[in-house]
Write an enzyme that holds these catalytic residues in place. Structure first.
Site, PDB file in Angstrom:
ATOM      1  N   ASP A 192      40.093  24.798  15.794  1.00 15.30           N
ATOM      2  CA  ASP A 192      40.228  26.519  15.770  1.00 15.30           C
ATOM      3  C   ASP A 192      41.496  27.162  16.040  1.00 15.30           C
ATOM      4  OD1 ASP A 192      38.741  28.671  15.458  1.00 15.30           O
ATOM      5  OD2 ASP A 192      38.869  29.342  17.400  1.00 15.30           O
ATOM      6  N   SER A 216      38.819  35.422  14.339  1.00 12.14           N
ATOM      7  CA  SER A 216      37.566  33.900  14.540  1.00 12.14           C
ATOM      8  C   SER A 216      36.579  35.047  13.415  1.00 12.14           C
ATOM      9  CB  SER A 216      37.622  32.564  14.917  1.00 12.14           C
ATOM     10  OG  SER A 216      38.364  32.522  15.370  1.00 12.14           O
ATOM     11  N   GLN A 266      37.221  27.836   8.100  1.00  9.41           N
ATOM     12  CA  GLN A 266      37.079  28.938   8.215  1.00  9.41           C
ATOM     13  C   GLN A 266      37.527  31.150   7.872  1.00  9.41           C
ATOM     14  OE1 GLN A 266      39.937  30.612  11.689  1.00  9.41           O
ATOM     15  NE2 GLN A 266      38.067  29.189  12.523  1.00  9.41           N
TER      16      GLN A 266
END
Length: 280
Positions: A192, A216, A266
């Site tokens: 991430d 995110s 993502q």
């Protein structure tokens, strides 16, 4: 953020409160919200604790619902949704102050033989021994001192592998125990860190630019082959699209000998704040 690899390992070692219920620690940090990779890694750790050890995680899908409070421990409830002959499924709810901040579904599989193919690793990258550290690159791009970036990411060794800014060498900053589940949690944590930034590069921006509000939204990770998170992995990233104040990015993680270990996708918020879009 953890100030050392030892701190990261401690962060991923959850306290068991009750059956299928765990509490996650918080690191010392100046950040205003919990890092998404921390929640991913801890949630995967909670799910892993509820399946048979021989079943290995092969995929996870998570949604970030609310910003996490860095001053409050996170409670993880792992729901045993299914245990079949080969696969196990778990749903994890992460909560603070009685409200969910993150949902995750994860699937585990007993290892078995099968057909095998994969994309080749890019060959136009700088070897990790010759690559500049990500902290030094970000210092040049943002003006924030390299030691500040290093302090934030002290648990990981990250280096820029290509001039495009979309390829990185990444590994844990030290030796990890021989526990595949821990290596998967560390990789989830690391996955991430830079991925959303790939959606900013086409616009000449980087994460940390005050003209962008990043966050995110969701995160998916597929584990294809065995790997060690304390050995070099090439994180090859791309961004097929950005629209509606959201950026979409994908990534592939290769072992140094060229095996495709994992894939990532993502979507995140990249909301302009004081950015003149007419200049883009």
């Amino acid at each position: 953020m953890p100030e050392s690899l030892e701190d990261l390992v401690d962060l991923l070692d959850l306290e068991m409160i009750d059956a299928d219920l765990f509490r996650g620690r918080q690191p010392q940090t100046a950040a205003q919200r919990v890092f998404g990779g921390q929640v991913l890694g801890q949630a995967l750790g909670a799910a892993t604790r509820t399946v048979e050890p021989e079943r290995i995680v092969h995929s996870l899908h998570g949604y970030f619902l609310r910003p996490g409070d860095t001053a409050v421990p996170i409670v993880y409830r792992a729901e045993p949704t299914r245990d079949g002959k080969t696969f196990s499924s778990r749903r994890v709810v992460a909560s603070q102050n009685g409200k969910p901040i993150f949902y995750m579904s994860a699937s585990f599989q007993r290892p078995e033989p099968g057909l095998d193919h994969s994309d080749p690793m890019p060959d136009d990258v700088v070897p990790p021994e010759e690559a500049p550290t990500l902290a030094s690159v970000l210092e040049a791009a943002t003006g924030r001192k390299a030691e500040d970036w290093n302090k934030e990411w002290a648990a990981l060794d990250m280096r820029l592998a290509g001039v495009s800014g979309r390829q990185f060498w990444i590994r844990a900053a030290g030796k990890l125990p021989d526990d595949p589940a821990l290596h998967a949690c560390v990789l989830a944590y690391a996955s991430d860190l830079t991925l959303l930034g790939a959606s900013l590069l086409p616009h000449g921006l980087v994460i940390g630019d005050r003209r962008i509000q990043p966050a995110s939204i969701d995160h998916a990770l597929w584990f294809h082959r065995s790997f060690r998170a304390d050995e070099w992995l090439l994180y090859d990233q791309s961004s097929p699209s950005a629209s509606g104040a959201r950026g979409f990015a994908t990534g592939r993680l290769f072992t140094q000998d060229g095996r495709l270990a994992a894939s990532v996708a993502q979507e995140g918020l990249i909301r302009p704040v004081g950015l003149d879009l007419d200049d883009q």
